[in-house]
Design a protein around this motif. Sequence first.
Motif, PDB file in Angstrom:
ATOM      1  N   THR A 191       0.836  -1.199   0.000  1.00 19.91           N
ATOM      2  CA  THR A 191       0.000   0.000   0.000  1.00 19.91           C
ATOM      3  C   THR A 191       0.875   1.255   0.000  1.00 19.91           C
ATOM      4  OG1 THR A 191      -1.823  -1.112   1.120  1.00 19.91           O
ATOM      5  CG2 THR A 191      -1.748   1.285   1.300  1.00 19.91           C
ATOM      6  N   ASP A 199      -1.696   7.550  -2.306  1.00 23.17           N
ATOM      7  CA  ASP A 199      -2.927   8.053  -2.917  1.00 23.17           C
ATOM      8  C   ASP A 199      -2.655   8.937  -4.131  1.00 23.17           C
ATOM      9  OD1 ASP A 199      -3.780   6.857  -0.597  1.00 23.17           O
ATOM     10  OD2 ASP A 199      -4.998   8.545   0.097  1.00 23.17           O
ATOM     11  N   SER A 254      -9.895   4.459  -5.599  1.00 23.62           N
ATOM     12  CA  SER A 254      -9.778   3.890  -4.252  1.00 23.62           C
ATOM     13  C   SER A 254      -9.425   4.882  -3.160  1.00 23.62           C
ATOM     14  CB  SER A 254      -8.723   2.776  -4.269  1.00 23.62           C
ATOM     15  OG  SER A 254      -7.446   3.300  -4.575  1.00 23.62           O
ATOM     16  N   THR A 255      -9.390   6.189  -3.473  1.00 20.43           N
ATOM     17  CA  THR A 255      -9.025   7.154  -2.430  1.00 20.43           C
ATOM     18  C   THR A 255     -10.018   8.314  -2.406  1.00 20.43           C
ATOM     19  OG1 THR A 255      -7.648   8.766  -3.626  1.00 20.43           O
ATOM     20  CG2 THR A 255      -6.639   6.650  -3.101  1.00 20.43           C
ATOM     21  N   TRP A 307     -11.486  -3.490  -2.349  1.00 25.19           N
ATOM     22  CA  TRP A 307     -11.239  -2.175  -1.734  1.00 25.19           C
ATOM     23  C   TRP A 307     -12.333  -1.782  -0.754  1.00 25.19           C
ATOM     24  CZ3 TRP A 307     -10.575  -3.471  -6.830  1.00 25.19           C
ATOM     25  CH2 TRP A 307      -9.246  -3.522  -7.263  1.00 25.19           C
ATOM     26  N   ARG A 315      -6.349  -0.081   0.323  1.00 27.14           N
ATOM     27  CA  ARG A 315      -6.074   1.158   1.061  1.00 27.14           C
ATOM     28  C   ARG A 315      -6.359   0.993   2.554  1.00 27.14           C
ATOM     29  NH1 ARG A 315      -2.945   3.839  -2.560  1.00 27.14           N
ATOM     30  NH2 ARG A 315      -3.975   4.016  -4.590  1.00 27.14           N
ATOM     31  N   TYR A 316      -5.961   2.012   3.316  1.00 27.96           N
ATOM     32  CA  TYR A 316      -6.187   2.011   4.765  1.00 27.96           C
ATOM     33  C   TYR A 316      -7.652   2.326   5.076  1.00 27.96           C
ATOM     34  CZ  TYR A 316      -1.143   1.668   5.322  1.00 27.96           C
ATOM     35  OH  TYR A 316       0.151   1.221   5.281  1.00 27.96           O
ATOM     36  N   ASN A 358      -9.716   5.466   3.806  1.00 26.86           N
ATOM     37  CA  ASN A 358     -10.106   5.448   2.400  1.00 26.86           C
ATOM     38  C   ASN A 358     -11.220   4.446   2.125  1.00 26.86           C
ATOM     39  OD1 ASN A 358      -8.749   7.442   0.843  1.00 26.86           O
ATOM     40  ND2 ASN A 358      -6.828   6.325   1.074  1.00 26.86           N
TER      41      ASN A 358
END
Length: 494
Positions: free
Chosen positions: A237, A242, A269-270, A295, A312-313, A316
């Motif tokens: 990641t 991003d 994805s962000t 995601w 993502r984390y 997100n």
Amino acid sequence: MRVDLLIKNGTIVSGSGRKKAEIAVKNGKIVAIYSGESPYTADETIDAEGLFVLPGVVDTEAHPGCYNPFRSDLATESRAAAATGVTTWGVHQPSTRLGAEPFVEYVQAEDVGPFLPVMPGCVKIIEEVSAVDVFITPMVETDEQVAEIPQLAEEFGMTSYKLYCQSMKPELDKYWAGRKAGLGAGFDDGVIFSTMREVAKLGGSAITQIHAENWQIARLFEKELIEDGRTDFAAWTDRSPDFCEVHHVRSFGYLAKITGSPLFIQHSSTAATHEEIMRIQGEGVTIYGNSGPSWLYLEPNQEAWRINVPIRYPDNRAAIWDALAKGKGVNTVSSDHVISWPPNHRKDMFNDNIWKLRTGFTSRVEMLVPVMLSYGVNEGRITLERMVEVLCEDPARIFGLFPKKGSIEVGADADFCFVDLEREITVNEKNVTSASGWSVVEGHTFKGWPVRTILRGKTIAHWKEGEESPYVVPTEESNGEYLPRINGSKYYKI
């Protein structure tokens, strides 16, 4: 009137609401939707009491044929798609991965040829082995392939064209991972610009699709992470922050504005990506964002393997659900399904070191509807109606298939996904349909599950209560069709 199929007692769901009604099907088409006493007799009647009847799912991104021959991959993985409610599959592949023989393990630039010669064989394979209907999105790499776009549209009804921007490298290493997935030429902004220009000329539902991820920047972070001794899964990641995604969205959004091509951002994805999509939309560009179950559900840990764009984390992930619910930056959800090369069982693929782990975890298509039902609808993040919009109606509209696909209305194909919002399933190897035989979400329990899939009036998958796995139609009974999207093209079917 006698019909082939009657569906009784179910609740029909569309983007605009729900209704109790019965559906009559003849010759693969919906011929009536009605309430009250039935004026029909039928060869088959299905009682959908307690179930929600959705249009068949239109999954617009999948990659059968990446690492294995197209015929064998499509034969098995289209059944995994059927098991999760998919009736229409949008397959993305380069020209080297649409059935041309021999199968080249590591594609080099000289192997990358035109699409026109391989498409008749591709169509033949689809109509011989696929359990679901398929449309093709070519992954464009060369100026010569750009020049084919008008003829591909005319002959094969192809209106969507993909640019996998991780391939934007002036020099591709002989064993670069993308070569094993069939990519090999490398391309530049000129190919992107000219693709958009040709797509814009097609008009109608023609659209350019972008995998937005700046590899040229990500490689710098990868080098630094390796030098720092990072081998954990979250390093994947961190190697592609991003802004590597947002940079491409901004750059190619501007080219879309210049050329007039509609633009579709795969796996946006962000939160910053969603904001950028909305900004570009405000400038008059037709632009859509897409997400997927990976995601929406997974975190960057040992369950979430190497995938592009990366998992993502949590901040997100929450932003994706919010954008999806509001239709601001995320308009559709697709699986991005792929199966790795043999041996592809979990124990053969796994490595604690992220840099040595094989890219691409399997069985993503079988996560698609369960994630949306369990973590979307049943946890209140989206409504069932919104789920129908993003899985069925809007994908069909964007890709030129509506109302033939993605809708329950008279004249549409009789494609349905029955879902049980109360059914609880714990994923294990016995109920995974993909040929790999395993899933990244093994051991997870989902509440809400697709229990029957119907393609043009015929059941192609059915998971009966009490059974340990679903029935899926065998290869010899396949009735999947190739789907052109321009009326008048060579393969168009009324």
